[in-house]
Design a protein around this motif. Sequence first.
Motif, PDB file in Angstrom:
ATOM      1  N   GLN A 120      31.078  11.457   7.216  1.00 37.57           N
ATOM      2  CA  GLN A 120      30.126  12.548   7.114  1.00 37.57           C
ATOM      3  C   GLN A 120      30.438  13.298   5.819  1.00 37.57           C
ATOM      4  N   ALA A 121      29.423  13.953   5.252  1.00 35.65           N
ATOM      5  CA  ALA A 121      29.605  14.572   3.941  1.00 35.65           C
ATOM      6  C   ALA A 121      30.763  15.561   3.934  1.00 35.65           C
ATOM      7  N   ALA A 122      30.839  16.425   4.943  1.00 35.96           N
ATOM      8  CA  ALA A 122      31.863  17.463   4.932  1.00 35.96           C
ATOM      9  C   ALA A 122      33.264  16.872   4.988  1.00 35.96           C
ATOM     10  N   SER A 123      33.485  15.929   5.898  1.00 35.97           N
ATOM     11  CA  SER A 123      34.821  15.339   6.019  1.00 35.97           C
ATOM     12  C   SER A 123      35.158  14.524   4.780  1.00 35.97           C
ATOM     13  N   ALA A 124      34.142  13.892   4.197  1.00 35.53           N
ATOM     14  CA  ALA A 124      34.393  13.118   2.975  1.00 35.53           C
ATOM     15  C   ALA A 124      34.805  14.049   1.841  1.00 35.53           C
ATOM     16  N   ASN A 125      34.133  15.217   1.742  1.00 36.20           N
ATOM     17  CA  ASN A 125      34.495  16.183   0.718  1.00 36.20           C
ATOM     18  C   ASN A 125      35.934  16.649   0.899  1.00 36.20           C
ATOM     19  N   LYS A 126      36.273  16.991   2.107  1.00 37.40           N
ATOM     20  CA  LYS A 126      37.628  17.482   2.365  1.00 37.40           C
ATOM     21  C   LYS A 126      38.659  16.398   2.071  1.00 37.40           C
ATOM     22  N   GLU A 127      38.371  15.179   2.488  1.00 34.46           N
ATOM     23  CA  GLU A 127      39.332  14.088   2.282  1.00 34.46           C
ATOM     24  C   GLU A 127      39.594  13.843   0.797  1.00 34.46           C
ATOM     25  N   THR A 128      38.524  13.828   0.011  1.00 38.01           N
ATOM     26  CA  THR A 128      38.729  13.532  -1.407  1.00 38.01           C
ATOM     27  C   THR A 128      39.460  14.665  -2.121  1.00 38.01           C
ATOM     28  N   ILE A 129      39.216  15.902  -1.700  1.00 38.33           N
ATOM     29  CA  ILE A 129      39.948  17.033  -2.288  1.00 38.33           C
ATOM     30  C   ILE A 129      41.440  16.914  -1.970  1.00 38.33           C
ATOM     31  N   LEU A 130      41.740  16.631  -0.708  1.00 36.65           N
ATOM     32  CA  LEU A 130      43.149  16.534  -0.316  1.00 36.65           C
ATOM     33  C   LEU A 130      43.831  15.337  -0.967  1.00 36.65           C
ATOM     34  N   GLN A 131      43.114  14.228  -1.100  1.00 34.45           N
ATOM     35  CA  GLN A 131      43.684  13.058  -1.769  1.00 34.45           C
ATOM     36  C   GLN A 131      44.085  13.390  -3.204  1.00 34.45           C
ATOM     37  N   GLY A 132      43.210  14.128  -3.890  1.00 36.86           N
ATOM     38  CA  GLY A 132      43.513  14.483  -5.269  1.00 36.86           C
ATOM     39  C   GLY A 132      44.709  15.402  -5.388  1.00 36.86           C
ATOM     40  N   LEU A 133      44.829  16.350  -4.469  1.00 34.88           N
ATOM     41  CA  LEU A 133      45.920  17.313  -4.535  1.00 34.88           C
ATOM     42  C   LEU A 133      47.265  16.716  -4.155  1.00 34.88           C
ATOM     43  N   LYS A 134      47.244  15.609  -3.413  1.00 39.83           N
ATOM     44  CA  LYS A 134      48.486  14.968  -2.979  1.00 39.83           C
ATOM     45  C   LYS A 134      49.028  13.972  -3.996  1.00 39.83           C
ATOM     46  N   LYS A 135      48.332  13.795  -5.096  1.00 37.51           N
ATOM     47  CA  LYS A 135      48.797  12.850  -6.115  1.00 37.51           C
ATOM     48  C   LYS A 135      50.045  13.387  -6.812  1.00 37.51           C
ATOM     49  N   PRO A 136      50.859  12.500  -7.416  1.00 40.83           N
ATOM     50  CA  PRO A 136      52.036  12.976  -8.159  1.00 40.83           C
ATOM     51  C   PRO A 136      51.671  14.007  -9.216  1.00 40.83           C
ATOM     52  N   GLU A 137      50.510  13.823  -9.863  1.00 39.24           N
ATOM     53  CA  GLU A 137      49.964  14.827 -10.768  1.00 39.24           C
ATOM     54  C   GLU A 137      48.704  15.373 -10.104  1.00 39.24           C
ATOM     55  N   PRO A 138      48.812  16.497  -9.389  1.00 33.12           N
ATOM     56  CA  PRO A 138      47.662  16.980  -8.607  1.00 33.12           C
ATOM     57  C   PRO A 138      46.420  17.164  -9.462  1.00 33.12           C
ATOM     58  N   GLN A 139      45.277  16.921  -8.858  1.00 39.70           N
ATOM     59  CA  GLN A 139      44.021  17.086  -9.587  1.00 39.70           C
ATOM     60  C   GLN A 139      42.926  17.520  -8.644  1.00 39.70           C
ATOM     61  N   ILE A 140      41.956  18.200  -9.190  1.00 37.11           N
ATOM     62  CA  ILE A 140      40.740  18.573  -8.472  1.00 37.11           C
ATOM     63  C   ILE A 140      39.580  17.975  -9.252  1.00 37.11           C
ATOM     64  N   SER A 141      38.728  17.270  -8.565  1.00 40.19           N
ATOM     65  CA  SER A 141      37.608  16.628  -9.257  1.00 40.19           C
ATOM     66  C   SER A 141      36.758  17.661  -9.975  1.00 40.19           C
ATOM     67  N   PRO A 142      36.310  17.344 -11.177  1.00 34.48           N
ATOM     68  CA  PRO A 142      35.405  18.267 -11.886  1.00 34.48           C
ATOM     69  C   PRO A 142      34.106  18.499 -11.154  1.00 34.48           C
ATOM     70  N   ARG A 143      33.831  17.708 -10.142  1.00 33.46           N
ATOM     71  CA  ARG A 143      32.631  17.959  -9.345  1.00 33.46           C
ATOM     72  C   ARG A 143      32.651  19.369  -8.772  1.00 33.46           C
ATOM     73  N   TRP A 144      33.861  19.859  -8.425  1.00 30.49           N
ATOM     74  CA  TRP A 144      33.945  21.149  -7.745  1.00 30.49           C
ATOM     75  C   TRP A 144      33.842  22.330  -8.707  1.00 30.49           C
ATOM     76  N   LEU A 145      33.653  22.045  -9.984  1.00 28.93           N
ATOM     77  CA  LEU A 145      33.355  23.115 -10.936  1.00 28.93           C
ATOM     78  C   LEU A 145      31.942  23.668 -10.720  1.00 28.93           C
ATOM     79  N   TYR A 146      31.112  22.894 -10.021  1.00 23.25           N
ATOM     80  CA  TYR A 146      29.686  23.221  -9.986  1.00 23.25           C
ATOM     81  C   TYR A 146      29.212  23.574  -8.585  1.00 23.25           C
ATOM     82  N   ASP A 147      29.373  24.821  -8.187  1.00 18.32           N
ATOM     83  CA  ASP A 147      28.568  25.382  -7.111  1.00 18.32           C
ATOM     84  C   ASP A 147      27.533  26.274  -7.787  1.00 18.32           C
TER      85      ASP A 147
END
Length: 812
Positions: free
Chosen positions: A33-60
């Motif tokens: 589902q869109a919401a869980s997919a959004n949350k999962e991808t955010i958490l995946q990025g933050l758990k990386k050795p070099e944390p990252q947030i997708s530039p997608r979230w720059l745009y609300d």
Amino acid sequence: MIALRLTQHRLPRPTASRWFSFIRRVRNNPSFQAASANKETILQGLKKPEPQISPRWLYDDKGSALFEQITETNEYYLTRKELELLQEVADDIAPFPDEGDNADQKVRRVLVELGAGSGKKTTLILDAMKALSGGVTYVPIDVNEASLQENAKKYNFNAPSVEFKPIVSSYQDCLPDVAKMSGRKTFLFLGSSLGNYSDEECVDLLKVLSENMNPRDRFLLGVDTPHGSHKPAEVIEAAYNDKEGITAEFTLNSLNHVNKEADMDFETEKFRHIATYDKDRKAVFTFVESLEDQVVNSSGVPILNLRKSDRIFMEQSRKFSEADIKRLANLSNLVVSRSWTTGDKCHLLVELTRDDLKRAGEVSDWIFGELVPKGLGGLLEKPILLRHPFLFYEGHIAAFYQTKTLEEASEVKGFTKQRATDLSQIYERGIDPEITSGECRHRHSPPPTQWPSFEETKTYLDNVRYEISRKMFGNKERGGGWGYREVLGLEHEYMHQETLMYMAANSDNIRFQKPRGVADHPYGTNSPLTLKPTAEKGSRVFVPGADNVVLGASETVVEELGFVWDNEVPSMEVSVDSFVSSSLPITNREYLQFVTDGGYQRPEFWGSNWDMVNKNGEQLMEGAVSWIPKAGSPSDKKEFQVRTLLHGPQDMDVSGDWPVLVSLAEAQAYCKWVGNGARVMSELEYHLIFHHELNTSGEDAFSTARAKGNNTWKYSGVVPVGAMEDATPVLGISDLAGNGWEWTSSPFKPFPGFQPMELYEEYSTDFFGDTHFVMKGGSPFTDKQIIRLSFRNWFQDKYRYMWAKFRVSWDN
């Protein structure tokens, strides 16, 4: 067309994980589902050795508004420079490169923008296009519906000459449907957005575009240039660190966005914005930096343990020279046709078109340089007595390009005018002798007593290609592009690549074994052995008749493609009676029943074609041409194997579900054996199928069948019938645009009002009559460029070597 709200608008730096992969996985997994997919991808990025947030979230909503403010700051020159360049060159950009100063007033122009677009910049191009022709369709693509609605307010769509078709989708999801739209397309990607992609992601995007462009479409790309004498590195870095702090607010706002999407507790006042320009990597890298030791939670669970000065990567903004774009284009079947820069060289606008000349050359080079000399018997081998040796076709492709595509026919680099003329005459035209008598009734090049050397012939083809490329793309200000002559030559090469493949399949050198030491095909063709038979069984399908079935290419299609063969026009509407068709082609296993029942020993099935089977009591054939007796099988109950091109002979338990490849005469004999009025469908009935699909579902079923079918070298041979999932949506008829040309019972004759083409008058006229019959669709080795509903292939009814299948039909 609605897709999950995941976008490739701004993507991580080269070292980051592939964003495309996540998008594909989410899109292909309906359980997300869109919401869980959004949350999962955010958490995946933050758990990386070099944390990252997708530039997608720059745009609300706030982020988008802040970005608009950024473009107005003194430091952010990118938008101003791109607008300045478009104001200067929009009128030069609007015509396609092959049009020059003679824009086609009749053609409809389609502007497809990746992203919601900027009103001022896009309007400049739309207005310039409107001035050239009677109509423009504007197709902005964005995953954010609100952005598209806001986008619509920026334009005047009340004018009848502009059609507005916004699409809510990711690029990859919708481009196949966009490709079906009528009109010549310009794909647009402005705002230096490509700078947010890694090299691999750039190539991914460019390949997706290339695969969904026609040869005469183009892609306009706007990019920011790297530092140099014209632009100090400090100017670039300042653009991402404006004095008013708007860019910093924009970056930190993404933390608030992430808080909402993933139930997190980022506190923006505990972070600061960092953006630095890396001269070596020619990119600005943006981070948020922690101002203190802190723990960030999601739903109360600790996710990120940050020390003071730890950074979270947000986005990259790469800068490109024209050489950088050419390098990426070269990996994506694209070529730079024209380019424009601002006077201070701060911004670059590049026009790219499909590099099909190079793509075709790679395939021909594989055939002549790998398959034939290494896997078969060499370039002078003549597997089919009714055709010239392989070498002829290498020279023939060159000669055709030289005499038809190049207007200066005698000028070829590295050859005297006389030698170039000699070679063009030796290789001018092939042969198609009458099957039983061997008589060749049309004009052709007489075989020389000694063929030119392999080396000279290859150099001839290479250098002719060089001359064509120079003609098409040698002028950066106004490239030649894909005009009538260029598409003519390209389609001709594609046709003969297919000729070479069926010749190769009939070589005795692969009769009992697969070829050795041949490098992989440049397309990475799949083995047909990897595709399993479908569980579906063939059925009889009733196809209702109609009074307005279109045959031939309409004026709109001709204008869009820029070229069709003379026998495809003029179009006309005809009445076609209803009929019944089998949903699947006849397979080797089904045809074996006919053979086992004495099909090749019973003249009552063959009529006037019996002389091709048995002449003066001598049995000339005992099954399909691709069949060979299995070693050790008893003579009274002979077993057969089916030859393949690259994988050796295959038993019927493997090849039994593949379509049987036979001549029309053999197909008609099989139908006689079936009885009850069984026959091969006509050309009109083939068109009736797609007419009914369009009128019933509104879908262009032929384009879908072409996209999904076994063609364009997807597999190195035929595959089980029905296995490509290319059935028409209403009638459920499979394999109509691939897996073997579809035999029809219709003699090859001109449409009323036929006019031979000036450049190649004898192309069709030498073969009109009652000896050659129309085939439709395409084979595994037919390029999608020539798989169109109006295209008509033809062969003699007794010719049995090409990749051709059939299905059984009946009168209603």
